[in-house]
Structure formats: C-alpha cells, structure tokens
Design a protein around this motif. Structure first.
Motif, mmCIF file in Angstrom:
data_model
loop_
_atom_site.group_PDB
_atom_site.id
_atom_site.type_symbol
_atom_site.label_atom_id
_atom_site.label_comp_id
_atom_site.label_asym_id
_atom_site.label_seq_id
_atom_site.Cartn_x
_atom_site.Cartn_y
_atom_site.Cartn_z
ATOM 1 N N ILE A 283 -5.649 2.719 -3.633
ATOM 2 C CA ILE A 283 -4.437 1.898 -3.693
ATOM 3 C C ILE A 283 -3.850 1.609 -2.307
ATOM 4 C CG2 ILE A 283 -2.781 3.766 -4.052
ATOM 5 C CD1 ILE A 283 -1.490 1.833 -6.201
ATOM 6 N N ASP A 284 -4.031 2.514 -1.353
ATOM 7 C CA ASP A 284 -3.505 2.278 -0.007
ATOM 8 C C ASP A 284 -4.239 1.161 0.719
ATOM 9 O OD1 ASP A 284 -1.545 4.216 -0.301
ATOM 10 O OD2 ASP A 284 -2.764 5.790 0.602
ATOM 11 N N GLU A 285 -5.392 0.760 0.228
ATOM 12 C CA GLU A 285 -6.158 -0.341 0.820
ATOM 13 C C GLU A 285 -5.791 -1.693 0.203
ATOM 14 O OE1 GLU A 285 -10.290 0.547 0.337
ATOM 15 O OE2 GLU A 285 -10.095 2.535 1.195
ATOM 16 N N TRP A 286 -5.146 -1.676 -0.941
ATOM 17 C CA TRP A 286 -4.813 -2.916 -1.643
ATOM 18 C C TRP A 286 -3.798 -3.741 -0.848
ATOM 19 C CZ3 TRP A 286 -3.864 -1.423 -7.454
ATOM 20 C CH2 TRP A 286 -5.055 -0.924 -7.999
ATOM 21 N N PRO A 287 -3.741 -5.049 -1.110
ATOM 22 C CA PRO A 287 -2.764 -5.909 -0.419
ATOM 23 C C PRO A 287 -1.330 -5.436 -0.639
ATOM 24 C CG PRO A 287 -4.361 -7.234 -1.632
ATOM 25 C CD PRO A 287 -4.593 -5.812 -2.032
ATOM 26 N N THR A 288 -0.504 -5.668 0.346
ATOM 27 C CA THR A 288 0.923 -5.328 0.231
ATOM 28 C C THR A 288 1.763 -6.544 -0.146
ATOM 29 O OG1 THR A 288 1.185 -5.691 2.606
ATOM 30 C CG2 THR A 288 0.777 -3.424 1.861
ATOM 31 N N ASN A 289 1.137 -7.695 -0.205
ATOM 32 C CA ASN A 289 1.832 -8.923 -0.574
ATOM 33 C C ASN A 289 1.003 -9.608 -1.664
ATOM 34 O OD1 ASN A 289 3.593 -11.045 -0.647
ATOM 35 N ND2 ASN A 289 3.090 -11.819 1.381
ATOM 36 N N PRO A 290 1.583 -9.888 -2.830
ATOM 37 C CA PRO A 290 2.979 -9.725 -3.191
ATOM 38 C C PRO A 290 3.358 -8.244 -3.315
ATOM 39 C CG PRO A 290 1.723 -10.399 -5.107
ATOM 40 C CD PRO A 290 0.781 -10.421 -3.946
ATOM 41 N N ALA A 291 4.639 -7.985 -3.160
ATOM 42 C CA ALA A 291 5.130 -6.610 -3.143
ATOM 43 C C ALA A 291 4.781 -5.863 -4.421
ATOM 44 C CB ALA A 291 6.634 -6.596 -2.914
ATOM 45 N N SER A 292 4.673 -6.573 -5.528
ATOM 46 C CA SER A 292 4.376 -5.939 -6.815
ATOM 47 C C SER A 292 2.920 -5.540 -6.959
ATOM 48 C CB SER A 292 4.760 -6.895 -7.951
ATOM 49 O OG SER A 292 4.037 -8.109 -7.817
ATOM 50 N N PHE A 293 2.070 -5.888 -5.994
ATOM 51 C CA PHE A 293 0.634 -5.632 -6.131
ATOM 52 C C PHE A 293 0.331 -4.157 -6.316
ATOM 53 C CE2 PHE A 293 -3.824 -5.794 -5.639
ATOM 54 C CZ PHE A 293 -4.184 -7.102 -5.851
ATOM 55 N N ARG A 294 1.004 -3.296 -5.583
ATOM 56 C CA ARG A 294 0.728 -1.863 -5.655
ATOM 57 C C ARG A 294 1.603 -1.130 -6.660
ATOM 58 N NH1 ARG A 294 -0.361 0.165 0.510
ATOM 59 N NH2 ARG A 294 -1.907 -1.389 1.049
#
Length: 72
Positions: free
Chosen positions: A59-70
C-alpha cells in the motif's frame, strides 16, 4: 475501487505520469499498450498495475493522488 480508478484516470496526465514505469518488475506502475518515448499515436490503453496481497506489503507504493486511493 472502480470509482477510485476513474478518479485516478481523470487526473491530469502529468499527475498520472508520476506513477509511470517501463520496469515490468515494479509492483506498482502505470504503463501503456505502446511506447510513450517513441510513438506519437494517441490510440492506446493505459494500465495501472497494483500488487495488493498482502496489502501491508504494497500500500505504501500505491499512488497518493487521488487522496482516497489508499483509504481502506
């Protein structure tokens, strides 16, 4: 997940490209069905590949935008 994917692919191209990689060994990457460095034809598919299991490993590798992604 479908809504978050739509939000991601509706982001400006420059924001999406922060996740682009040619490296097929990366566990999280945006890639396309053509070579963005050599082809100029705008008829392609974009993919966002994510490893998801176990989620704590990726999960720390996933996109941070959009904010809801993680958001879980």
């Amino acid at each position: 997940m479908m809504q978050i994917a739509r939000e991601f692919f509706n982001l400006p191209e420059q924001e999406q490209l922060k996740n682009y990689s040619d490296d097929p060994t990366k566990t999280t990457r945006l890639f396309t069905s053509f070579n963005i460095r050599t082809e100029k034809v705008a008829n392609w598919r974009d993919y966002l590949g994510l490893h998801c299991y176990p989620i704590d490993n990726f999960i720390d590798e996933w996109p941070t935008n959009p904010a809801s992604f993680r958001a879980m």
